[in-house]
Motif scaffolding. Structure first.
Motif, PDB file in Angstrom:
ATOM      1  N   ALA A 154      92.163 -56.858 -92.001  1.00 32.93           N
ATOM      2  CA  ALA A 154      93.326 -56.805 -92.869  1.00 32.93           C
ATOM      3  C   ALA A 154      93.304 -55.542 -94.088  1.00 32.93           C
ATOM      4  CB  ALA A 154      94.104 -58.358 -93.198  1.00 32.93           C
ATOM      5  N   GLU A 155      92.136 -55.886 -94.791  1.00 30.23           N
ATOM      6  CA  GLU A 155      91.828 -54.850 -95.676  1.00 30.23           C
ATOM      7  C   GLU A 155      90.844 -53.967 -95.225  1.00 30.23           C
ATOM      8  OE1 GLU A 155      93.460 -54.152 -98.420  1.00 30.23           O
ATOM      9  OE2 GLU A 155      95.033 -55.556 -98.218  1.00 30.23           O
ATOM     10  N   PRO A 156      90.846 -52.568 -95.395  1.00 31.67           N
ATOM     11  CA  PRO A 156      89.862 -51.411 -94.912  1.00 31.67           C
ATOM     12  C   PRO A 156      88.611 -51.972 -95.672  1.00 31.67           C
ATOM     13  CG  PRO A 156      91.808 -50.506 -95.447  1.00 31.67           C
ATOM     14  CD  PRO A 156      92.034 -51.640 -95.842  1.00 31.67           C
ATOM     15  N   VAL A 157      87.631 -51.954 -95.008  1.00 30.85           N
ATOM     16  CA  VAL A 157      86.274 -52.155 -95.654  1.00 30.85           C
ATOM     17  C   VAL A 157      85.484 -50.824 -95.495  1.00 30.85           C
ATOM     18  CG1 VAL A 157      83.901 -53.423 -95.637  1.00 30.85           C
ATOM     19  CG2 VAL A 157      86.078 -54.702 -95.053  1.00 30.85           C
ATOM     20  N   PRO A 158      84.988 -50.262 -96.823  1.00 33.97           N
ATOM     21  CA  PRO A 158      84.333 -49.229 -96.779  1.00 33.97           C
ATOM     22  C   PRO A 158      82.765 -49.306 -96.304  1.00 33.97           C
ATOM     23  CG  PRO A 158      84.411 -49.811 -98.753  1.00 33.97           C
ATOM     24  CD  PRO A 158      85.272 -50.894 -98.163  1.00 33.97           C
ATOM     25  N   LEU A 159      82.356 -48.206 -95.518  1.00 36.49           N
ATOM     26  CA  LEU A 159      80.799 -48.407 -94.815  1.00 36.49           C
ATOM     27  C   LEU A 159      79.898 -47.047 -95.448  1.00 36.49           C
ATOM     28  CD1 LEU A 159      82.214 -49.095 -91.224  1.00 36.49           C
ATOM     29  CD2 LEU A 159      81.452 -50.653 -93.076  1.00 36.49           C
ATOM     30  N   ALA A 160      80.784 -45.942 -95.523  1.00 39.01           N
ATOM     31  CA  ALA A 160      79.874 -44.880 -96.087  1.00 39.01           C
ATOM     32  C   ALA A 160      80.952 -43.800 -96.422  1.00 39.01           C
ATOM     33  CB  ALA A 160      79.040 -44.260 -95.021  1.00 39.01           C
ATOM     34  N   GLY A 161      80.387 -43.109 -97.437  1.00 40.08           N
ATOM     35  CA  GLY A 161      81.164 -41.955 -97.767  1.00 40.08           C
ATOM     36  C   GLY A 161      80.562 -40.671 -98.307  1.00 40.08           C
ATOM     37  N   ALA A 162      81.234 -39.412 -98.257  1.00 38.89           N
ATOM     38  CA  ALA A 162      80.539 -38.164 -98.673  1.00 38.89           C
ATOM     39  C   ALA A 162      81.514 -37.551 -99.588  1.00 38.89           C
ATOM     40  CB  ALA A 162      80.068 -37.516 -97.348  1.00 38.89           C
ATOM     41  N   GLY A 163      81.174 -36.687-100.236  1.00 38.70           N
ATOM     42  CA  GLY A 163      82.389 -36.143-101.081  1.00 38.70           C
ATOM     43  C   GLY A 163      81.234 -34.823-101.690  1.00 38.70           C
ATOM     44  N   PHE A 164      82.425 -33.834-102.089  1.00 37.50           N
ATOM     45  CA  PHE A 164      81.843 -32.912-103.062  1.00 37.50           C
ATOM     46  C   PHE A 164      82.833 -32.265-104.076  1.00 37.50           C
ATOM     47  CE2 PHE A 164      84.268 -31.108 -99.459  1.00 37.50           C
ATOM     48  CZ  PHE A 164      85.145 -29.819-100.129  1.00 37.50           C
ATOM     49  N   SER A 165      82.156 -31.591-105.075  1.00 31.74           N
ATOM     50  CA  SER A 165      82.906 -30.839-106.292  1.00 31.74           C
ATOM     51  C   SER A 165      82.246 -29.562-106.031  1.00 31.74           C
ATOM     52  CB  SER A 165      82.468 -31.573-107.486  1.00 31.74           C
ATOM     53  OG  SER A 165      82.732 -32.909-107.484  1.00 31.74           O
ATOM     54  N   LEU A 171      79.643 -23.052-104.713  1.00 30.95           N
ATOM     55  CA  LEU A 171      78.896 -24.151-104.020  1.00 30.95           C
ATOM     56  C   LEU A 171      79.815 -25.464-103.879  1.00 30.95           C
ATOM     57  CD1 LEU A 171      75.295 -23.590-105.790  1.00 30.95           C
ATOM     58  CD2 LEU A 171      76.368 -22.518-103.577  1.00 30.95           C
ATOM     59  N   ALA A 172      79.634 -25.925-102.866  1.00 29.07           N
ATOM     60  CA  ALA A 172      80.353 -27.390-102.786  1.00 29.07           C
ATOM     61  C   ALA A 172      78.936 -28.354-102.968  1.00 29.07           C
ATOM     62  CB  ALA A 172      80.903 -27.494-101.444  1.00 29.07           C
ATOM     63  N   ASP A 173      78.879 -29.094-104.140  1.00 26.13           N
ATOM     64  CA  ASP A 173      77.855 -29.910-104.188  1.00 26.13           C
ATOM     65  C   ASP A 173      78.239 -31.177-103.761  1.00 26.13           C
ATOM     66  OD1 ASP A 173      75.363 -30.115-105.875  1.00 26.13           O
ATOM     67  OD2 ASP A 173      76.474 -31.741-106.892  1.00 26.13           O
ATOM     68  N   LEU A 174      77.380 -31.448-102.823  1.00 28.04           N
ATOM     69  CA  LEU A 174      77.919 -32.591-101.858  1.00 28.04           C
ATOM     70  C   LEU A 174      76.663 -33.784-102.144  1.00 28.04           C
ATOM     71  CD1 LEU A 174      78.922 -31.966 -98.437  1.00 28.04           C
ATOM     72  CD2 LEU A 174      77.432 -33.851 -98.545  1.00 28.04           C
ATOM     73  N   SER A 175      77.268 -34.973-101.860  1.00 24.62           N
ATOM     74  CA  SER A 175      76.605 -36.278-101.962  1.00 24.62           C
ATOM     75  C   SER A 175      77.120 -37.277-101.059  1.00 24.62           C
ATOM     76  CB  SER A 175      76.317 -36.812-103.356  1.00 24.62           C
ATOM     77  OG  SER A 175      77.449 -37.214-103.838  1.00 24.62           O
ATOM     78  N   THR A 176      76.046 -38.105-100.506  1.00 22.10           N
ATOM     79  CA  THR A 176      76.393 -39.239 -99.607  1.00 22.10           C
ATOM     80  C   THR A 176      76.229 -40.668-100.162  1.00 22.10           C
ATOM     81  OG1 THR A 176      76.354 -37.761 -97.899  1.00 22.10           O
ATOM     82  CG2 THR A 176      76.256 -40.046 -97.306  1.00 22.10           C
ATOM     83  N   LEU A 177      76.829 -41.744 -99.590  1.00 22.07           N
ATOM     84  CA  LEU A 177      76.493 -43.045-100.042  1.00 22.07           C
ATOM     85  C   LEU A 177      76.709 -44.054 -99.047  1.00 22.07           C
ATOM     86  CD1 LEU A 177      75.465 -45.007-102.294  1.00 22.07           C
ATOM     87  CD2 LEU A 177      77.953 -45.034-103.158  1.00 22.07           C
ATOM     88  N   THR A 178      75.705 -44.809 -98.410  1.00 26.33           N
ATOM     89  CA  THR A 178      76.026 -45.700 -97.677  1.00 26.33           C
ATOM     90  C   THR A 178      75.854 -47.232 -98.069  1.00 26.33           C
ATOM     91  OG1 THR A 178      75.432 -43.978 -95.708  1.00 26.33           O
ATOM     92  CG2 THR A 178      75.635 -46.348 -95.243  1.00 26.33           C
TER      93      THR A 178
END
Length: 239
Positions: A154-165, A171-178
């Motif tokens: 019913a509610e989305p559950v986050p599993l992993a994510g990536a993003g950049f600034s 440069l696109a400084d990127l990181s990931t979290l799982t």
């Protein structure tokens, strides 16, 4: 896998500016040469080795002590901290500097998931992860986010994510979290590849900083097409 010479030149330009050096400081330095950037009023000591060029930043007393140290020694934050024991040196960390200049090959998750660009989901993902992992990734603070979610509930559950600034406009400084419960399923590599593609489509060079002691981060970076070409270590000074 090698980076294009044009990509290397742009990375050297961006890091020269970030380190407070002339634009051609890294590209013009002979390989193996160490540049000492003396900064008397700084609150940190740092060492960067990138494409064979070395830069040591810090007060003159720290530079004097570093002159007898090898690049391998200075790349370890513990050795860097030993230079500043009486100055209250506090370890920030050491990391591989990784970059990509080609689109990653097709990466598909082993399961049916959705991808959202929601900051609140990034915050929710951080709540599921160990504090050290959260601090390393700094995911919720990134300007552009991609969050893999299980939307079968019913509610989305986050599993992993990536993003950049964007850094230095280049440069696109990127990181990931799982999330711990979602690891070893290829989701980190999948979402990282999405972030890499979006960054390159925006005309940026993706950058991934993988902590030296984080094997998982190194594997994620390599799986998304990143090449490790340098290392950075930093120590904060008291006061």
């Amino acid at each position: 896998m090698n980076l294009d010479p044009g990509t290397i030149a742009i990375i050297q330009l961006a890091w020269s500016r970030r380190l407070g050096l002339a634009d051609d400081a890294l590209s013009g330095a002979p390989e193996g040469r160490r540049i000492y950037s003396l900064q008397e009023r700084t609150g940190r000591v740092s060492f960067v080795k990138l494409f064979g060029r070395e830069v040591f930043c810090g007060p003159e007393w720290a530079a004097d002590r570093a002159r007898g140290k090898s690049a391998d020694e200075l790349s370890r934050h513990s050795a860097l901290a030993s230079l500043a024991v009486e100055y209250g040196g506090r370890t920030v960390g050491s990391e591989h500097l990784c970059f990509a200049d080609s689109f990653p090959g097709p990466v598909e998750p082993d399961e049916d998931v959705a991808v959202a660009e929601d900051h609140d989901l990034a915050v929710a993902l951080e709540r599921l992860c160990p504090p050290d992992d959260v601090a390393e990734a700094g995911l919720a603070g990134k300007e552009t986010l991609f969050i893999v979610v299980d939307d079968s509930l019913a509610e989305p559950v986050p599993l992993a994510g990536a993003g950049f600034s964007v850094r230095d406009g280049i440069l696109a400084d990127l990181s990931t979290l799982t999330a711990p419960t979602a690891r070893m399923r290829g989701l980190g590599r999948y979402v990282t590849s999405i972030a890499v593609e979006e960054a390159m489509a925006a005309g940026l060079i993706p950058q991934f900083r993988a902590p030296l002691d984080n094997i998982g981060a190194a594997r994620t970076a390599a799986g998304a097409g990143f090449v490790a070409v340098g290392v950075r270590s930093e120590v904060q000074l008291a006061g």
